[in-house]
Structure formats: C-alpha cells, structure tokens
Design a protein around this motif. Structure first.
Motif, PDB file in Angstrom:
ATOM      1  N   ILE A   1       0.823  -1.205   0.000  1.00 25.92           N
ATOM      2  CA  ILE A   1       0.000   0.000   0.000  1.00 25.92           C
ATOM      3  C   ILE A   1       0.860   1.260   0.000  1.00 25.92           C
ATOM      4  CG2 ILE A   1      -1.948  -1.094   1.174  1.00 25.92           C
ATOM      5  CD1 ILE A   1      -1.100   0.411   3.738  1.00 25.92           C
ATOM      6  N   ALA A   2       0.301   2.287  -0.600  1.00 25.89           N
ATOM      7  CA  ALA A   2       0.762   3.671  -0.523  1.00 25.89           C
ATOM      8  C   ALA A   2      -0.431   4.500  -0.948  1.00 25.89           C
ATOM      9  CB  ALA A   2       1.953   3.931  -1.439  1.00 25.89           C
ATOM     10  N   ASP A   3      -0.500   5.738  -0.505  1.00 28.84           N
ATOM     11  CA  ASP A   3      -1.636   6.573  -0.861  1.00 28.84           C
ATOM     12  C   ASP A   3      -1.437   7.156  -2.259  1.00 28.84           C
ATOM     13  OD1 ASP A   3      -4.099   7.846  -0.553  1.00 28.84           O
ATOM     14  OD2 ASP A   3      -3.654   8.433   1.517  1.00 28.84           O
ATOM     15  N   ASN A   4      -2.548   7.589  -2.844  1.00 28.90           N
ATOM     16  CA  ASN A   4      -2.557   8.171  -4.182  1.00 28.90           C
ATOM     17  C   ASN A   4      -3.431   9.423  -4.155  1.00 28.90           C
ATOM     18  OD1 ASN A   4      -2.272   8.443  -7.016  1.00 28.90           O
ATOM     19  ND2 ASN A   4      -4.178   7.313  -7.341  1.00 28.90           N
ATOM     20  N   PRO A   5      -2.906  10.555  -4.664  1.00 39.39           N
ATOM     21  CA  PRO A   5      -1.630  10.728  -5.368  1.00 39.39           C
ATOM     22  C   PRO A   5      -0.445  10.879  -4.418  1.00 39.39           C
ATOM     23  CG  PRO A   5      -2.820  12.790  -5.326  1.00 39.39           C
ATOM     24  CD  PRO A   5      -3.741  11.773  -4.710  1.00 39.39           C
ATOM     25  N   GLY A   6       0.750  10.732  -4.998  1.00 40.61           N
ATOM     26  CA  GLY A   6       1.973  11.042  -4.281  1.00 40.61           C
ATOM     27  C   GLY A   6       2.779   9.876  -3.774  1.00 40.61           C
ATOM     28  N   ARG A   7       2.187   8.692  -3.675  1.00 38.41           N
ATOM     29  CA  ARG A   7       2.856   7.516  -3.121  1.00 38.41           C
ATOM     30  C   ARG A   7       3.396   7.776  -1.705  1.00 38.41           C
ATOM     31  NH1 ARG A   7       6.938   3.218  -6.255  1.00 38.41           N
ATOM     32  NH2 ARG A   7       6.412   1.480  -4.873  1.00 38.41           N
ATOM     33  N   GLY A   8       2.605   8.496  -0.937  1.00 43.53           N
ATOM     34  CA  GLY A   8       2.979   8.766   0.442  1.00 43.53           C
ATOM     35  C   GLY A   8       2.273   7.826   1.411  1.00 43.53           C
ATOM     36  N   ALA A   9       2.393   8.146   2.689  1.00 42.24           N
ATOM     37  CA  ALA A   9       1.777   7.344   3.733  1.00 42.24           C
ATOM     38  C   ALA A   9       0.260   7.432   3.654  1.00 42.24           C
ATOM     39  CB  ALA A   9       2.253   7.832   5.103  1.00 42.24           C
ATOM     40  N   PRO A  10      -0.445   6.422   4.151  1.00 44.16           N
ATOM     41  CA  PRO A  10      -1.908   6.527   4.232  1.00 44.16           C
ATOM     42  C   PRO A  10      -2.321   7.826   4.919  1.00 44.16           C
ATOM     43  CG  PRO A  10      -1.226   4.296   4.728  1.00 44.16           C
ATOM     44  CD  PRO A  10       0.040   5.106   4.619  1.00 44.16           C
ATOM     45  N   GLY A  11      -3.303   8.494   4.338  1.00 46.83           N
ATOM     46  CA  GLY A  11      -3.754   9.769   4.871  1.00 46.83           C
ATOM     47  C   GLY A  11      -3.194  10.972   4.164  1.00 46.83           C
ATOM     48  N   THR A  12      -2.190  10.768   3.300  1.00 47.16           N
ATOM     49  CA  THR A  12      -1.610  11.891   2.564  1.00 47.16           C
ATOM     50  C   THR A  12      -2.273  12.093   1.210  1.00 47.16           C
ATOM     51  OG1 THR A  12       0.111  10.474   1.612  1.00 47.16           O
ATOM     52  CG2 THR A  12       0.627  11.579   3.696  1.00 47.16           C
ATOM     53  N   GLY A  13      -3.108  11.156   0.791  1.00 44.45           N
ATOM     54  CA  GLY A  13      -3.787  11.236  -0.494  1.00 44.45           C
ATOM     55  C   GLY A  13      -5.267  10.965  -0.332  1.00 44.45           C
ATOM     56  N   ALA A  14      -5.847  10.383  -1.364  1.00 41.26           N
ATOM     57  CA  ALA A  14      -7.297  10.221  -1.404  1.00 41.26           C
ATOM     58  C   ALA A  14      -7.779   8.804  -1.139  1.00 41.26           C
ATOM     59  CB  ALA A  14      -7.818  10.669  -2.778  1.00 41.26           C
ATOM     60  N   LEU A  15      -6.889   7.829  -1.024  1.00 40.31           N
ATOM     61  CA  LEU A  15      -7.328   6.454  -0.811  1.00 40.31           C
ATOM     62  C   LEU A  15      -7.751   6.228   0.634  1.00 40.31           C
ATOM     63  CD1 LEU A  15      -4.748   4.266  -2.783  1.00 40.31           C
ATOM     64  CD2 LEU A  15      -6.974   5.118  -3.531  1.00 40.31           C
ATOM     65  N   ASP A  16      -8.816   5.480   0.818  1.00 40.27           N
ATOM     66  CA  ASP A  16      -9.232   5.059   2.160  1.00 40.27           C
ATOM     67  C   ASP A  16      -8.572   3.708   2.420  1.00 40.27           C
ATOM     68  OD1 ASP A  16     -10.441   4.328   4.516  1.00 40.27           O
ATOM     69  OD2 ASP A  16     -12.457   4.934   3.896  1.00 40.27           O
ATOM     70  N   CYS A  17      -7.306   3.768   2.820  1.00 43.26           N
ATOM     71  CA  CYS A  17      -6.519   2.543   2.967  1.00 43.26           C
ATOM     72  C   CYS A  17      -7.099   1.621   4.037  1.00 43.26           C
ATOM     73  CB  CYS A  17      -5.070   2.886   3.290  1.00 43.26           C
ATOM     74  SG  CYS A  17      -4.190   3.697   1.930  1.00 43.26           S
ATOM     75  N   ALA A  18      -7.614   2.198   5.123  1.00 45.50           N
ATOM     76  CA  ALA A  18      -8.187   1.375   6.183  1.00 45.50           C
ATOM     77  C   ALA A  18      -9.384   0.587   5.667  1.00 45.50           C
ATOM     78  CB  ALA A  18      -8.590   2.251   7.361  1.00 45.50           C
ATOM     79  N   ALA A  19     -10.248   1.238   4.909  1.00 44.49           N
ATOM     80  CA  ALA A  19     -11.420   0.548   4.369  1.00 44.49           C
ATOM     81  C   ALA A  19     -11.007  -0.533   3.372  1.00 44.49           C
ATOM     82  CB  ALA A  19     -12.359   1.549   3.718  1.00 44.49           C
ATOM     83  N   LEU A  20     -10.006  -0.237   2.556  1.00 42.48           N
ATOM     84  CA  LEU A  20      -9.552  -1.213   1.569  1.00 42.48           C
ATOM     85  C   LEU A  20      -8.966  -2.443   2.247  1.00 42.48           C
ATOM     86  CD1 LEU A  20      -7.946   1.253  -0.974  1.00 42.48           C
ATOM     87  CD2 LEU A  20      -9.973  -0.158  -1.386  1.00 42.48           C
ATOM     88  N   LEU A  21      -8.184  -2.242   3.302  1.00 47.16           N
ATOM     89  CA  LEU A  21      -7.611  -3.386   4.007  1.00 47.16           C
ATOM     90  C   LEU A  21      -8.695  -4.165   4.734  1.00 47.16           C
ATOM     91  CD1 LEU A  21      -4.257  -1.912   5.350  1.00 47.16           C
ATOM     92  CD2 LEU A  21      -4.676  -3.244   3.281  1.00 47.16           C
ATOM     93  N   GLY A  22      -9.701  -3.460   5.241  1.00 47.14           N
ATOM     94  CA  GLY A  22     -10.827  -4.159   5.841  1.00 47.14           C
ATOM     95  C   GLY A  22     -11.564  -5.014   4.822  1.00 47.14           C
ATOM     96  N   ARG A  23     -11.714  -4.497   3.616  1.00 49.88           N
ATOM     97  CA  ARG A  23     -12.372  -5.265   2.560  1.00 49.88           C
ATOM     98  C   ARG A  23     -11.538  -6.481   2.166  1.00 49.88           C
ATOM     99  NH1 ARG A  23     -15.904  -2.476  -2.157  1.00 49.88           N
ATOM    100  NH2 ARG A  23     -16.466  -4.344  -3.372  1.00 49.88           N
ATOM    101  N   LEU A  24     -10.228  -6.316   2.168  1.00 48.55           N
ATOM    102  CA  LEU A  24      -9.355  -7.456   1.895  1.00 48.55           C
ATOM    103  C   LEU A  24      -9.539  -8.566   2.924  1.00 48.55           C
ATOM    104  CD1 LEU A  24      -6.047  -5.781   0.734  1.00 48.55           C
ATOM    105  CD2 LEU A  24      -7.041  -7.805  -0.336  1.00 48.55           C
ATOM    106  N   ARG A  25      -9.588  -8.191   4.192  1.00 47.86           N
ATOM    107  CA  ARG A  25      -9.778  -9.204   5.232  1.00 47.86           C
ATOM    108  C   ARG A  25     -11.130  -9.877   5.075  1.00 47.86           C
ATOM    109  NH1 ARG A  25      -7.568  -5.135   8.166  1.00 47.86           N
ATOM    110  NH2 ARG A  25      -9.491  -4.655   9.300  1.00 47.86           N
TER     111      ARG A  25
END
Length: 281
Positions: A221-245
């Motif tokens: 994982i990395a956030d988009n845009p920018g390839r930074g840490a979760p929370g620096t872009g527009a992706l809801d990384c927590a929700a995506l990882l929850g969906r993966l589980r």
C-alpha cells in the motif's frame, strides 16, 4: 474495521533509505516493526559476494526483524528498470543467475515470498518473444521457490510511471501467474496486489479485491496521489484493508511508500504504535 489485525511489513528499499542498508533493520525495529521486506538490494550485482549476503543476514537477525518478502534481481530500482526476466540478453541472464541466490538467501531467513518483476518492453523485439522468455524464467523462479516452500509474486505496475511495462492491470498480472502455474503444475505463483499502482491505473480497487483476493500472495500500500503514507492522499486505505480481510486475505501488507520530506520514523504517525509489531507467526 480500521487497521486492526493487519500484519504490516516495512519495505526497507523505499523507507529508511536515509540510512545505509545495514542500519535499516534496526531503525525499523526502533520504530516498532518486526517484519520487513526488500527489493533486491544490490542493483548491479545479481550474485553478490557471500560476505555481503552474510552482513545483511546478520543485520536482520541482530535487529530481530523477520524478512517477509524479497525481490529477485530487477535491475536499477528505483530507476529506469522494471525487472529483468523478460528482457533478452544480459538482463535475463542476470535474472537466471540470481534465482538460486535469492531463493537461498530468502530460505536462510525464513522468507517465503519472492517478487519477480516482469521487465520493460524492448524496442525491436517482438512482445511475443519477450513473453515466451518471461514464462520460461518465471517457471525457473517458481521451481526454485518451490524447493524452499515459497511463493513467487507477479506484480502489476502503473502505466504513467512505467509506460514500457506490459503488466498494468490486475487482470494482466493474474493471467501471467496462472500461465506459470499451468506450465509448472506447482500452483505457487500468485498475484502481488499493489493498491497504489492499481489506483494510479484507475482500477476499481473494491472490485479488484473481491475478484482477486483468493489468488493474492501479498499486498502493498501507498496513498494516491503522491505515493505517500496513508492519509496523505485520497485512498481510504483502512477501508480497503478491511475489505481485503473480509474477502479472505490474511497475509502481510507491505508499507511501500515514500516518507516525504522527513526522516522515515516520522512517516508512521497514521498507525498507532500498538498496531505496528507484527505477529510472530
């Protein structure tokens, strides 16, 4: 669901790079992580001296960090290269020379995931010829991985950053993994689901997760845009990882993002310290 129960591993080839390679495992441990992954660290040496391998192994063990993922030789990363196994000539020869070295190093550290980046298209070479070479070399890698009880990973990159890389969708990477499994009969080649790359490509990440979680061997994982840490872009990384589980994926999730304009230890504020240590198993 947040990040609870996610097993995080830190990529030491993109984080903690302000430090020499042998100091990075201890720095990751000091930041609260006990699992790490690496691109092939010796970009010009597919078969480094045994002393270099020993030194990295010692650094990982002394830090108490578990190596959970390792790239096969892939050329200059970061840089213009995007793998070697489909590139005719010297680069694919380097890849083949590296296969047993990388597998042996991984086995010595209990690492069971080996990423095989496909490689760029080459001017003047028929893509079908490159694909045939890729299948031969991926089968070689799969057999070496099988000998150590490991998985080979096939990754899709993103088109804007890797315009000559042919695997720029989840479906294309999964198709190649299935071709390797059919060729070897081993079933140990799986999809590396990098949510950053797939997001840049414009894929529906929820649909990718639902369709391909069962054939996924690793997630990054990395956030988009920018390839930074979760929370620096527009992706809801927590929700995506929850969906993966929810879809059944319970493997490692690699933190493969840029720390930004700060030292790497400051790039983990998004993740509560209590969630950083990886489980022992």
């Amino acid at each position: 669901m947040g990040y609870t129960d996610t097993r995080f591993t830190v990529n030491l080839s993109i984080l903690f790079t302000e430090l020499p390679l042998l100091e990075r495992p201890a720095a990751a441990a000091a930041a609260g992580f006990t699992a790490v992954e690496l691109w092939w660290p010796w970009v010009s040496a597919p078969t480094p001296d045994a002393a270099e391998l020993d030194a990295l192994r010692t650094a990982l063990n002394d830090a108490g960090t578990r190596l959970t993922g390792l790239n096969f030789y892939a050329g200059q990363l970061p840089g213009p290269d995007r793998g070697a196994l489909s590139v005719p000539g010297e680069e694919s020869e380097r890849f083949r020379a590296n296969v047993d070295v990388a597998a042996g190093f991984a086995a010595s550290l209990g690492c069971r995931a080996l990423n095989a980046l496909y490689g760029n298209r080459v001017d003047g070479v028929d893509p079908a010829v490159q694909d045939e070479l890729a299948l031969t070399n991926l089968a070689l890698a799969a057999r070496a991985a099988d000998r150590i009880g490991a998985t080979v990973l096939v990754e899709a990159l993103n088109r804007p950053e890797s315009p000559r890389y042919p695997l720029v969708s989840a479906a294309s990477a999964v198709e190649v993994a299935e071709q390797v499994n059919a060729a070897t009969g081993l079933r140990n080649t799986k999809f590396l689901m990098d949510l950053y790359h797939l997001s840049v490509n414009g894929e529906d990440l929820g649909e990718v997760i639902d369709r391909y979680a069962a054939v996924t061997g690793h997630v990054q994982i990395a956030d988009n845009p920018g390839r930074g840490a979760p929370g620096t872009g527009a992706l809801d990384c927590a929700a995506l990882l929850g969906r993966l589980r929810k879809a059944g994926y319970d493997g490692w999730v690699g933190l493969e993002y840029k720390p930004g304009d700060r030292p790497s230890p400051g790039a983990f504020a998004w993740l509560p310290a209590a969630l950083r240590p990886a489980p022992a198993s």
